[in-house]
Design a protein around this motif. Structure first.
Motif, PDB file in Angstrom:
ATOM      1  N   ARG A 520     104.922 102.264  37.706  1.00 42.81           N
ATOM      2  CA  ARG A 520     105.277 101.634  36.305  1.00 42.81           C
ATOM      3  C   ARG A 520     103.769 100.961  35.994  1.00 42.81           C
ATOM      4  O   ARG A 520     103.670 100.970  34.723  1.00 42.81           O
ATOM      5  CB  ARG A 520     106.233 100.622  36.729  1.00 42.81           C
ATOM      6  N   ASP A 521     103.009 100.310  36.644  1.00 45.94           N
ATOM      7  CA  ASP A 521     101.983  99.812  36.314  1.00 45.94           C
ATOM      8  C   ASP A 521     100.985 100.975  35.288  1.00 45.94           C
ATOM      9  O   ASP A 521     100.174 100.379  34.650  1.00 45.94           O
ATOM     10  CB  ASP A 521     101.051  99.245  37.447  1.00 45.94           C
ATOM     11  N   LEU A 522     100.880 101.996  36.001  1.00 47.80           N
ATOM     12  CA  LEU A 522     100.195 102.985  35.532  1.00 47.80           C
ATOM     13  C   LEU A 522     100.699 103.231  34.216  1.00 47.80           C
ATOM     14  O   LEU A 522      99.957 103.576  33.014  1.00 47.80           O
ATOM     15  CB  LEU A 522      99.940 104.104  36.477  1.00 47.80           C
ATOM     16  N   VAL A 523     102.079 103.505  33.860  1.00 45.08           N
ATOM     17  CA  VAL A 523     102.452 103.959  32.712  1.00 45.08           C
ATOM     18  C   VAL A 523     102.348 103.094  31.647  1.00 45.08           C
ATOM     19  O   VAL A 523     102.056 103.009  30.436  1.00 45.08           O
ATOM     20  CB  VAL A 523     104.127 104.251  32.812  1.00 45.08           C
ATOM     21  N   ARG A 524     102.617 101.584  31.995  1.00 51.37           N
ATOM     22  CA  ARG A 524     102.269 100.493  31.263  1.00 51.37           C
ATOM     23  C   ARG A 524     100.912 100.383  30.525  1.00 51.37           C
ATOM     24  O   ARG A 524     100.733 100.201  29.314  1.00 51.37           O
ATOM     25  CB  ARG A 524     102.469  99.255  31.858  1.00 51.37           C
ATOM     26  N   TRP A 525      99.717 101.020  31.392  1.00 54.20           N
ATOM     27  CA  TRP A 525      98.655 100.872  30.893  1.00 54.20           C
ATOM     28  C   TRP A 525      98.278 102.297  29.845  1.00 54.20           C
ATOM     29  O   TRP A 525      97.894 102.187  28.915  1.00 54.20           O
ATOM     30  CB  TRP A 525      97.548 101.287  31.797  1.00 54.20           C
ATOM     31  N   ILE A 526      99.066 103.426  30.207  1.00 56.77           N
ATOM     32  CA  ILE A 526      98.937 104.685  29.584  1.00 56.77           C
ATOM     33  C   ILE A 526      99.151 104.404  28.068  1.00 56.77           C
ATOM     34  O   ILE A 526      98.624 105.012  27.144  1.00 56.77           O
ATOM     35  CB  ILE A 526      99.870 105.804  30.087  1.00 56.77           C
ATOM     36  N   LYS A 528      99.193 101.592  26.399  1.00 60.69           N
ATOM     37  CA  LYS A 528      98.107 100.607  25.598  1.00 60.69           C
ATOM     38  C   LYS A 528      96.811 101.332  25.598  1.00 60.69           C
ATOM     39  O   LYS A 528      95.940 100.683  24.737  1.00 60.69           O
ATOM     40  CB  LYS A 528      98.033  99.426  26.545  1.00 60.69           C
ATOM     41  N   ALA A 529      96.494 102.446  26.279  1.00 63.40           N
ATOM     42  CA  ALA A 529      95.303 103.210  26.057  1.00 63.40           C
ATOM     43  C   ALA A 529      95.254 104.000  24.906  1.00 63.40           C
ATOM     44  O   ALA A 529      96.161 104.309  24.376  1.00 63.40           O
ATOM     45  CB  ALA A 529      94.838 103.875  27.183  1.00 63.40           C
ATOM     46  N   ASP A 530      93.867 104.045  24.409  1.00 61.90           N
ATOM     47  CA  ASP A 530      93.861 105.328  23.441  1.00 61.90           C
ATOM     48  C   ASP A 530      93.576 106.697  23.884  1.00 61.90           C
ATOM     49  O   ASP A 530      93.173 106.594  25.130  1.00 61.90           O
ATOM     50  CB  ASP A 530      92.325 104.656  22.361  1.00 61.90           C
ATOM     51  N   LYS A 531      93.631 107.810  22.893  1.00 59.81           N
ATOM     52  CA  LYS A 531      93.330 109.055  23.650  1.00 59.81           C
ATOM     53  C   LYS A 531      92.093 109.143  24.143  1.00 59.81           C
ATOM     54  O   LYS A 531      90.921 108.800  23.364  1.00 59.81           O
ATOM     55  CB  LYS A 531      93.509 109.964  22.392  1.00 59.81           C
ATOM     56  N   GLY A 532      91.814 109.896  24.886  1.00 60.37           N
ATOM     57  CA  GLY A 532      90.643 109.915  25.858  1.00 60.37           C
ATOM     58  C   GLY A 532      90.192 108.735  26.623  1.00 60.37           C
ATOM     59  O   GLY A 532      89.012 108.996  27.409  1.00 60.37           O
ATOM     60  N   GLU A 533      90.862 107.792  26.740  1.00 56.44           N
ATOM     61  CA  GLU A 533      90.496 106.570  27.468  1.00 56.44           C
ATOM     62  C   GLU A 533      90.712 106.748  29.052  1.00 56.44           C
ATOM     63  O   GLU A 533      91.618 107.462  29.211  1.00 56.44           O
ATOM     64  CB  GLU A 533      91.137 105.275  27.108  1.00 56.44           C
ATOM     65  N   VAL A 547      93.248 107.497  39.506  1.00 59.10           N
ATOM     66  CA  VAL A 547      92.134 107.467  38.311  1.00 59.10           C
ATOM     67  C   VAL A 547      92.895 108.347  37.397  1.00 59.10           C
ATOM     68  O   VAL A 547      92.548 109.598  37.376  1.00 59.10           O
ATOM     69  CB  VAL A 547      90.634 107.834  38.692  1.00 59.10           C
ATOM     70  N   ALA A 548      93.107 107.803  36.044  1.00 56.69           N
ATOM     71  CA  ALA A 548      93.741 108.522  35.187  1.00 56.69           C
ATOM     72  C   ALA A 548      92.993 108.460  33.810  1.00 56.69           C
ATOM     73  O   ALA A 548      92.292 107.397  33.474  1.00 56.69           O
ATOM     74  CB  ALA A 548      95.047 108.123  34.789  1.00 56.69           C
ATOM     75  N   LYS A 549      93.148 109.700  32.861  1.00 57.24           N
ATOM     76  CA  LYS A 549      92.707 109.619  31.602  1.00 57.24           C
ATOM     77  C   LYS A 549      93.606 110.191  30.514  1.00 57.24           C
ATOM     78  O   LYS A 549      94.496 110.925  30.941  1.00 57.24           O
ATOM     79  CB  LYS A 549      91.573 110.693  31.511  1.00 57.24           C
ATOM     80  N   VAL A 550      93.930 109.343  29.476  1.00 55.68           N
ATOM     81  CA  VAL A 550      94.933 109.571  28.672  1.00 55.68           C
ATOM     82  C   VAL A 550      94.425 110.835  27.762  1.00 55.68           C
ATOM     83  O   VAL A 550      93.412 110.777  27.057  1.00 55.68           O
ATOM     84  CB  VAL A 550      95.358 108.569  27.641  1.00 55.68           C
ATOM     85  N   THR A 551      95.049 112.147  27.616  1.00 54.39           N
ATOM     86  CA  THR A 551      94.800 113.153  27.126  1.00 54.39           C
ATOM     87  C   THR A 551      95.393 113.509  25.856  1.00 54.39           C
ATOM     88  O   THR A 551      94.894 114.419  24.964  1.00 54.39           O
ATOM     89  CB  THR A 551      95.055 114.446  28.040  1.00 54.39           C
TER      90      THR A 551
END
Length: 704
Positions: A520-526, A528-533, A547-551
């Motif tokens: 859930r913490d990861l999804v919450r960040w996803i 809030k983030a911008d594409k490529g972040e 470690v994740a990147k929004v694509t």
């Protein structure tokens, strides 16, 4: 006092039902999905339906009630993140559906009067929630008098009493559900099928077509022979644009996971902890106490039949003698040791009757026990008849009028103390037992069947990763995070020999992702983030460090061609192949007078088909072919069709004959069947329309 006690026992059921009565609670589960940005000016706004806000605190209170209901019904004291997410989703949908329907119902002025409300409580057809709350768990029978008693007790309470408020909410929710039911009745009554509709539907199911077809399959052209252009993509996209409507914002990520699951060394440590307990377990004289002191899971020792034990021991212990110990063994994420405490034979079913003495009516538990003991002595000395005493003294009126008879039942049908008494006793025994319902005087009238049962004491230790294992995995994740940016994420992962994983179409309320639990913490960040972040921290998902990147970010509404291009590529290839194959058929048809000539020139064969109906458009040897079969039923006999693109390939068809069914003689029955099908769709479609109209906004992705 008895009424008050009775009400307290059932208030849990009543409270649990407060949120769960919306007519559309389950219809809405899939229908109510929408995205939106979080309104930063109001941190208590979880979402809204038109102008009506859905406060976060109201939502949380409702979730807590529904969680409590789930725990009570399932017997679980803890819930997984998946269960919590499911309950949150259902609660959200209940609140949204209730808000939408309330507006529509108020517009129409639909009301529920006092007589109608009372009928839902004690009438001939009471509301199912009332039945659930006021059904005797031992007899399974609804008691209208208990409802009346509860209403009387509520009236005597002072304003502000929590139970009075809970009861008021319960009744209000029943009324709201009834109003919604009336609204849906208006909609249902507006669904109409005329005679022409009925005849068309009858013909679609019964008119037969005999035809021949020639087929050029898409697989005849390899994908690498197809060169797609921007126009090919645009043409397909424009034709199917409405299929790409995103009901709520979704996102995609690439990620690398570092495994922090228990190592072999960690496993050996846990196993050794149990092994050291083995001598004391063998010598233990109080196995129940030993489990309570040494086990992670404080499981009580109960009699169990074959098939009810852990599969690792179920086929073993029934062949052993008391004192046998199996383990340590690994099962369900833990190491366990199990000791066979006792073995005996139990009846498969019992016939019994009882007299229930309610402490509230007797003046306390001590007096209730004394009364039960007095009644027992009267029966044992032959001075009184059990059935007559049950009729006079039992607080369980449903069984009391039958002389206390509970019928024949299997193990688990009654609460545990009652169960233990009747299954561990013998025919003819009189026993006094206390349960949460009061004091029971029980007579075991008969016992049938016989099965071996065992008592097992199990000590378990969870298999968890050591701090060293977790630290090593976390350090690797931190090192990788420090080395990457939005431009070199894939290259660095490949360089380090790490597997890049993907998660597409992530919903904002998700708590798990493919391969990742408790995320859930990861999804919450996803969200809030911008594409490529790239995440500014290492996220923990169960036993993984991530470690994740929004694509990709897919907004609510019709998705652009760029966002669906990869997804539609196979269908675009098929469409282009269809044009190529259609051109081949068109060229073959030039100068041909029969389907056989066309097939020969095109390099394929003609296949005859018999007795196909429009309502079931399946061509034997193929899948459902809606366009080709639909074309058949619109063709004149002996006229060759133009090339038709289907699921498997491109078809050319010719009708040999139609066989018309007997005239429709029962249009009423046909209308009823069609009406029922439409009604099943109507609720969901209506709600979808109301949801769009009322502009539902959902901020849960950024708030929860």
């Amino acid at each position: 006092m008895a009424i008050m006690g009775y009400l307290r026992d059932r208030m849990g059921k009543i409270v649990a039902g407060v949120i769960g009565l919306s007519l559309f609670a389950f219809i809405a589960t899939e229908a109510v999905r929408s995205g939106g940005s979080f309104f930063k000016g109001d941190n208590n706004e979880l979402g809204s339906v038109g102008d009506e806000k859905i406060p976060l605190d109201k939502f949380n209170a409702a979730v807590e009630q529904n969680l409590a209901q789930f725990k009570a019904q399932s017997g679980q004291s803890r819930t997984t993140s998946q269960i919590t997410t499911y309950i949150q989703e259902n609660t959200w949908n209940q609140l949204v559906s209730k808000a939408i329907l309330s507006k529509e119902v108020d517009k129409l002025g639909l009301t529920v009067g006092g007589v109608e409300t009372q009928s839902m409580m004690t009438g001939s057809n009471p509301n199912p929630r009332v039945v659930q709350a006021f059904t005797d768990p031992q007899t399974g029978k609804f008691d209208p008098q208990a409802v009346a008693n509860a209403q009387t007790a509520i009236k005597s309470m002072k304003d502000g009493d929590p139970q009075k408020e809970q009861w008021s909410n319960f009744v209000t929710d029943l009324i709201d559900a009834k109003r919604a039911e009336k609204y849906m009745a208006l909609v249902s009554n507006g669904v109409y099928i005329n005679s022409l509709d009925a005849k068309d539907n009858y013909d679609a199911k019964n008119k037969l077509a005999n035809f021949k077809y020639a087929l050029l399959e898409y697989s005849a052209i390899s994908d690498d022979k197809v060169k797609l252009t921007d126009a090919d993509y645009s043409n397909y996209y424009d034709e199917h644009k409405n299929e790409f409507k995103n009901q709520q914002e979704s996102r995609a990520i690439s990620y690398v996971a570092f495994n922090a699951a228990p190592s072999k060394a960690d496993s050996a440590v846990v196993k050794d902890q149990l092994t050291k307990l083995l001598p004391d377990f063998i010598a233990s004289k109080d196995d129940s106490l030993f489990v309570q002191i040494n086990s992670e899971t404080k499981t009580p020792l109960t009699w169990q039949r074959k098939g009810e034990l852990d599969p690792k021991i179920d086929s073993i212990v029934f062949k052993q003698d008391p004192g046998f110990i199996y383990g340590p063994y690994q099962s369900g994420g833990s190491y366990k040791m199990s000791k066979l405490v006792a073995v005996r034979m139990f009846p498969d079913s019992v016939k019994a009757r009882h007299i229930l003495i309610a402490p509230g009516e007797a003046g306390g538990m001590e007096k209730a026990m004394a009364r039960a003991d007095s009644l027992k002595k009267l029966i044992e000395t032959g001075k009184a008849n059990f059935a007559a005493l049950a009729t006079t003294f039992s607080a369980d009126k449903a069984s009391g009028v039958k002389g206390g008879d509970l019928g024949t039942f299997g193990r688990g049908a009654m609460v545990q103390p009652f169960d233990d008494a009747v299954f561990e006793g013998k025919k003819g025994d009189l026993k006094i037992v206390t349960t949460q319902y009061g004091v029971h005087l029980i007579e075991i009238q008969d016992q049938k069947g016989s099965s071996k049962v065992v008592k097992i004491a199990t000590v378990d230790k969870p298999l968890t990763a050591s701090s060293a294992t977790q630290s090593a995995a976390y350090s690797k994740a931190q090192k990788f995070l420090a080395s990457v940016n939005k431009d070199n994420f894939d290259a660095e992962a490949t360089k380090e020999g790490l597997k890049i994983q993907k998660a597409d179409d992530i919903q904002g309320t998700a708590s798990t992702l493919p391969g990742l639990f408790e995320a859930r913490d990861l999804v919450r960040w996803i969200f809030k983030a911008d594409k490529g972040e790239i995440g500014d921290q290492v996220f923990t998902a169960d036993d993984q460090y991530v470690v994740a990147k929004v694509t990709e970010i897919k907004p609510k509404g019709i998705l652009s061609l760029d966002l669906v291009k990869d997804k539609i590529k196979p269908e675009v290839i098929k469409q282009v192949k269809g044009k190529m194959l259609a051109d081949k058929f068109t060229a073959a048809a030039n100068g041909s007078s029969s389907i056989d000539q066309i097939a020969q020139k095109a390099g394929t064969k003609v296949t005859p088909v018999q007795n196909i109906v429009f309502a079931n458009p399946v061509i034997p040897g193929s899948s459902a072919e809606y366009k080709p079969v639909g074309t058949v039923f619109g063709l004149p006999v002996n006229k060759i069709s133009k090339p038709i693109a289907g699921q498997q390939g491109v078809y050319v068809l010719v009708v040999d004959s139609f066989i018309n069914p007997a005239p429709l003689t029962n249009a009423v029955r046909e209308k009823e069947q069609m009406t029922n099908i439409l009604l099943q769709r109507a609720e969901g479609q209506l709600f979808e329309a109301l949801k769009d109209k009322d502009n539902v906004k959902d901020n849960r992705a950024r708030v929860l």
